[in-house]
Design an enzyme around this catalytic site. Structure first.
Site, PDB file in Angstrom:
ATOM      1  N   PHE A   1       2.847  -9.761   8.310  1.00 43.76           N
ATOM      2  CA  PHE A   1       2.399  -8.561   8.660  1.00 43.76           C
ATOM      3  C   PHE A   1       1.285  -7.914   7.951  1.00 43.76           C
ATOM      4  O   PHE A   1       1.438  -7.901   6.587  1.00 43.76           O
ATOM      5  CB  PHE A   1       3.828  -7.593   8.111  1.00 43.76           C
ATOM      6  CG  PHE A   1       3.547  -5.934   8.562  1.00 43.76           C
ATOM      7  CD1 PHE A   1       3.769  -5.736   9.621  1.00 43.76           C
ATOM      8  CD2 PHE A   1       2.917  -5.265   7.622  1.00 43.76           C
ATOM      9  CE1 PHE A   1       3.421  -4.150  10.055  1.00 43.76           C
ATOM     10  CE2 PHE A   1       2.691  -3.801   8.034  1.00 43.76           C
ATOM     11  CZ  PHE A   1       2.980  -3.559   9.133  1.00 43.76           C
TER      12      PHE A   1
ATOM     13  N   LYS B   1      -2.196   0.222  -0.763  1.00 43.58           N
ATOM     14  CA  LYS B   1      -1.147   0.877  -1.365  1.00 43.58           C
ATOM     15  C   LYS B   1      -1.154   1.368  -2.662  1.00 43.58           C
ATOM     16  O   LYS B   1      -1.605   2.480  -3.036  1.00 43.58           O
ATOM     17  CB  LYS B   1       0.354  -0.020  -1.093  1.00 43.58           C
ATOM     18  CG  LYS B   1       0.247  -0.378   0.376  1.00 43.58           C
ATOM     19  CD  LYS B   1       1.627  -0.962   0.781  1.00 43.58           C
ATOM     20  CE  LYS B   1       2.011  -1.344   2.255  1.00 43.58           C
ATOM     21  NZ  LYS B   1       1.997  -0.097   3.127  1.00 43.58           N
TER      22      LYS B   1
ATOM     23  N   ASP C   1      -3.875 -11.516   1.053  1.00 44.25           N
ATOM     24  CA  ASP C   1      -3.160 -10.139   1.477  1.00 44.25           C
ATOM     25  C   ASP C   1      -2.423  -9.708   0.128  1.00 44.25           C
ATOM     26  O   ASP C   1      -0.935  -9.941   0.322  1.00 44.25           O
ATOM     27  CB  ASP C   1      -2.680  -9.908   2.817  1.00 44.25           C
ATOM     28  CG  ASP C   1      -1.979  -8.558   3.328  1.00 44.25           C
ATOM     29  OD1 ASP C   1      -2.080  -7.909   2.278  1.00 44.25           O
ATOM     30  OD2 ASP C   1      -1.942  -8.197   4.398  1.00 44.25           O
TER      31      ASP C   1
END
Length: 412
Positions: free
Chosen positions: A141, A255, A226
């Site tokens: 994801f 984030k 990531d």
């Protein structure tokens, strides 16, 4: 009709249904706790998918934002501003890289990395034009743009949004040999999450990241990590790659980099990689804006001391020990995975779906998020207290007992 129900009905009428939120309407938050419009308190054990690593309303981050709001919020990258160099240097130093390319969202960081890797492949590696490919993982994801969902293996994320963008080879997560076999003369990068979050907080086999690093070095391809969810203290180290002493060619960050205040993301790499991007080839009106840089610089300062990393490691040990105590013996938990203050908990499907478990937790004052059937994710802010963490696990045990109809296990 309650204030909660009124708000939900208005929202459902006027917003696209791209999410299925729990029926709670948050009004304010402090630290690890949120308060809804009815005045009920909940312990936040999702932390904005790790965007709130430092807690709701962290004083240092809020002060940095407040001070910057009064001076300058946006110039666009058409001009320099006085917070840009500080943020870029601080983040580059934290990552041990030469430079950073600031953007806004995690998906933008991934898209940036894809563009950089392809351009590096053409200009540095010598791949034939339009032939570059990137090796990616099953269960990944990385965001929801059309290019990113083109190499998703999740039907909900991928189906109905074609045609798919070419240039990606999907291999089994956790298998270094699968990566080795997939690399060819046109491969420019390997892109992976050091821990797969959306897939259920999947931790790869020990040594996997080191093998990937070695393979990428041997075959002359970029290793892109990531760390948008796993980075910036979540796993007990600054980056999840640090657990194997691995340094990728590119870090993708987001984030928590925005401190839960503004969206901030970045790609960090050495000049030989990011240097392939020249004026006019990539950009963002809001990427690297003064407010984002002020907040991002405050986040970097919080991470310099190592306090949050150490806290995530210590409390993470407690969290996983307590969760493992719920495995078997009719307690409702089948398996527990994760690292630091990040856990994927597989619940016995006979008790209910992950959504039903999260609803039961919500009724007991704990907010969490389900994924893939009967799995729930726990990722509280790193500043959560030990007592609150223990209480959250107690509530999970009680919620599972409630679903199983075995009240004798409440508080186990």
């Amino acid at each position: 009709m309650s204030a909660t129900r009124k708000f939900i009905e208005r929202s459902e009428r006027r917003s696209a249904h791209n999410y299925h939120p729990l029926p709670v309407v948050v009004r304010e938050a402090h630290g690890a706790w949120v308060v809804d419009v009815e005045g009920r308190r909940y312990l936040d054990c999702l932390a904005g998918y790790s965007s709130l690593n430092f807690g709701h309303g962290n004083p240092a981050i809020v002060q940095a934002a407040r001070d910057q709001l009064q001076r300058l919020t946006l110039t666009s990258r058409a001009f320099f501003h006085d917070r840009f160099a500080e943020f870029c240097q601080g983040l580059a130093d934290l990552c041990g890289k030469d430079m950073v390319l600031p953007m806004n969202t995690g998906a933008e960081a991934v898209e940036t990395a894809i563009k950089v890797a392809r351009k590096w492949g053409y200009e540095v590696k010598g791949v034939a034009p339009d032939q570059a490919n990137i090796v990616v993982m099953e269960g990944n994801f990385h965001g929801r743009t059309t290019t990113i969902v083109s190499f998703s293996t999740d039907p909900d994320a991928r189906d109905g949004f074609g045609p798919a963008t070419p240039g990606f080879t999907i291999v089994k997560y956790g298998s270094a040999e699968a990566i080795r076999d997939a690399i060819d003369e046109n491969t420019v990068a390997v892109l992976l999450e050091p821990i797969q979050g959306e897939a259920g907080v999947l931790v790869p086999p020990r040594g996997y990241l080191r093998e990937v690093r070695e393979i990428c070095t041997e075959r002359g391809v970029l290793f892109i990590a990531d760390e948008i969810q796993s980075g910036l203290g979540r796993t007990g180290r600054t980056f999840a790659c640090d657990h194997e002493d691995v340094v990728p060619d590119m870090y993708l960050l987001g984030k928590a980099l925005g401190g839960g205040v503004v969206p901030v993301s970045a790609v960090a790499a050495d000049a030989g990689v990011l240097g392939v991007i020249r004026p006019g080839q990539h950009g963002s009106t809001f990427g690297g804006n003064p407010l984002a840089c002020a907040v991002g610089a405050a986040v970097v300062e919080l991470l310099r001391t190592g306090e949050f990393q150490a806290r995530a490691a210590e409390l993470g040990d407690l969290l996983h020990e307590r969760l493992r105590g719920l495995i078997g013996r009719g307690r409702g938990v089948v398996a527990v995975r994760g690292r630091g203050l990040w856990a994927g908990v597989d619940v016995d499907p006979s008790l209910g779906t992950g959504r039903e478990v999260c609803e039961a937790l919500m009724r007991r004052g704990v907010l969490a998020k389900d994924t893939h059937g009967s799995t729930i994710r726990l990722a509280p802010p790193l500043m959560i207290s030990e007592d609150d963490l223990n209480w959250a696990v107690d509530q999970l045990g009680a919620a599972l007992a409630e679903l199983a109809g075995t009240p004798e296990h409440v508080g186990a």
